[in-house]
Motif scaffolding. Structure first.
Motif, short mmCIF file in Angstrom:
data_model
loop_
_atom_site.label_atom_id
_atom_site.label_comp_id
_atom_site.label_asym_id
_atom_site.label_seq_id
_atom_site.Cartn_x
_atom_site.Cartn_y
_atom_site.Cartn_z
N UNK A 96 42.69 14.78 31.75
CA UNK A 96 42.57 15.63 30.57
C UNK A 96 41.60 16.79 30.79
N UNK A 97 40.47 16.53 31.43
CA UNK A 97 39.49 17.58 31.69
C UNK A 97 40.07 18.62 32.65
N UNK A 98 40.72 18.16 33.72
CA UNK A 98 41.31 19.09 34.69
C UNK A 98 42.44 19.89 34.04
N UNK A 99 43.27 19.24 33.25
CA UNK A 99 44.36 19.93 32.56
C UNK A 99 43.82 20.99 31.62
N UNK A 100 42.78 20.64 30.87
CA UNK A 100 42.17 21.60 29.94
C UNK A 100 41.60 22.79 30.71
N UNK A 101 40.91 22.51 31.82
CA UNK A 101 40.30 23.58 32.61
C UNK A 101 41.36 24.52 33.18
N UNK A 102 42.47 23.98 33.62
CA UNK A 102 43.53 24.81 34.19
C UNK A 102 44.21 25.64 33.09
N UNK A 103 44.44 25.03 31.95
CA UNK A 103 45.15 25.73 30.87
C UNK A 103 44.35 26.90 30.31
N UNK A 104 43.04 26.78 30.26
CA UNK A 104 42.23 27.81 29.62
C UNK A 104 41.45 28.66 30.63
N UNK A 105 41.85 28.63 31.88
CA UNK A 105 41.21 29.48 32.89
C UNK A 105 41.93 30.82 32.95
N UNK A 106 41.17 31.84 33.24
CA UNK A 106 41.72 33.18 33.40
C UNK A 106 41.95 33.43 34.88
N UNK A 107 43.20 33.62 35.26
CA UNK A 107 43.54 33.91 36.63
C UNK A 107 43.94 35.38 36.75
N UNK A 108 43.47 36.02 37.80
CA UNK A 108 43.83 37.42 38.02
C UNK A 108 45.29 37.50 38.42
N UNK A 109 45.98 38.46 37.85
CA UNK A 109 47.37 38.64 38.22
C UNK A 109 47.44 39.66 39.34
N UNK A 110 48.49 39.57 40.11
CA UNK A 110 48.67 40.49 41.22
C UNK A 110 49.10 39.73 42.45
N UNK A 111 49.43 40.48 43.44
CA UNK A 111 49.93 39.91 44.69
C UNK A 111 48.78 39.71 45.67
N UNK A 112 48.74 38.56 46.30
CA UNK A 112 47.72 38.27 47.30
C UNK A 112 48.07 38.97 48.60
N UNK A 113 47.12 39.69 49.15
CA UNK A 113 47.34 40.39 50.41
C UNK A 113 46.63 39.63 51.53
N UNK A 114 47.39 38.87 52.28
CA UNK A 114 46.81 38.12 53.39
C UNK A 114 46.57 39.05 54.57
N UNK A 115 45.64 38.66 55.42
CA UNK A 115 45.36 39.44 56.62
C UNK A 115 46.56 39.38 57.56
N UNK A 116 46.69 40.38 58.39
CA UNK A 116 47.83 40.43 59.31
C UNK A 116 47.78 39.28 60.31
N UNK A 117 46.60 38.95 60.80
CA UNK A 117 46.46 37.87 61.76
C UNK A 117 45.33 36.96 61.28
N UNK A 118 45.70 35.84 60.67
CA UNK A 118 44.70 34.93 60.12
C UNK A 118 43.77 34.38 61.20
N UNK A 119 44.32 34.07 62.36
CA UNK A 119 43.52 33.48 63.42
C UNK A 119 42.43 34.44 63.89
N UNK A 120 42.77 35.71 64.04
CA UNK A 120 41.77 36.68 64.47
C UNK A 120 40.69 36.86 63.42
N UNK A 121 41.08 36.89 62.16
CA UNK A 121 40.09 37.05 61.09
C UNK A 121 39.15 35.84 61.02
N UNK A 122 39.69 34.64 61.17
CA UNK A 122 38.85 33.44 61.17
C UNK A 122 37.91 33.47 62.36
N UNK A 123 38.41 33.86 63.53
CA UNK A 123 37.56 33.95 64.72
C UNK A 123 36.44 34.96 64.54
N UNK A 124 36.75 36.11 63.95
CA UNK A 124 35.72 37.12 63.72
C UNK A 124 34.64 36.58 62.78
N UNK A 125 35.07 35.91 61.72
CA UNK A 125 34.08 35.37 60.77
C UNK A 125 33.23 34.27 61.41
#
Length: 171
Positions: free
Chosen positions: A110-139
């Motif tokens: 119930x608590x998790x359901x309530x939290x998900x229902x009343x959370x504000x999520x940003x709308x829009x498309x997620x832009x992933x990095x071109x090469x995830x492995x390189x970005x993880x390595x750099x970080x």
């Protein structure tokens, strides 16, 4: 609900999520170490499937690769360090415990359901990095180099400690 199951990606997400949750529940419910480890492996593989859906292929590959090795070691230590009885002993039934457990699970849901229902999520498309492995390595090698090295030392110390504990009980 029909629109949720209209795409294959949603169906794969639903199946992977159910397998991950089911594997976790089975892991804490089983009595035998081998069954527990297999349920844990199912959970880890399902989580890797969820990572693939999130376009984090490197993290999914590492999840399977590292946890497959970790599960092998866990199985070996678990079987070596636990006592095995020939007869299966029946646990005493605890109806009050089961009722309290069900109330706790429903309350958490119930608590998790309530939290998900009343959370504000940003709308829009997620832009992933071109090469995830390189970005993880750099970080890892630039911004998070010291925590990465501290984690490796901590894991080495934990592994040596497990060997010392296993050796001490043998003597």
């Amino acid at each position: 609900m029909a629109t949720f199951f209209s795409s294959g990606e949603s169906i794969v997400f639903f199946v992977c999520a159910l397998l991950a949750i089911g594997g976790a529940i089975f892991m804490i419910s089983f009595n035998r170490v081998v069954h527990m480890v297999l349920a844990l492996a199912l959970t880890f593989i399902s989580l890797a499937g969820l990572y693939v859906l999130l376009s984090a292929e490197f993290v999914a590959f590492v999840q399977v690769l590292i946890y497959a090795g970790a599960i092998s070691i866990l199985m070996i230590f678990g079987i070596m360090m636990t006592k095995h009885h020939q007869g299966d002993e029946e646990e005493p039934r605890r109806p009050v415990h089961n009722v309290l457990l069900a109330i706790g699970v429903l309350g958490l849901f119930g608590v998790i359901f309530y939290a998900i229902q009343y959370s504000e999520f940003k709308s829009g498309e997620f832009q992933a990095a071109a090469d995830n492995t390189m970005e993880i390595g750099k970080l890892l090698l630039n911004q998070y180099a010291i925590p990465f090295e501290i984690m490796s030392v901590l894991l080495t110390i934990a592994f040596i400690g497990a060997i010392v504990v296993a050796k001490r009980e043998e003597d």
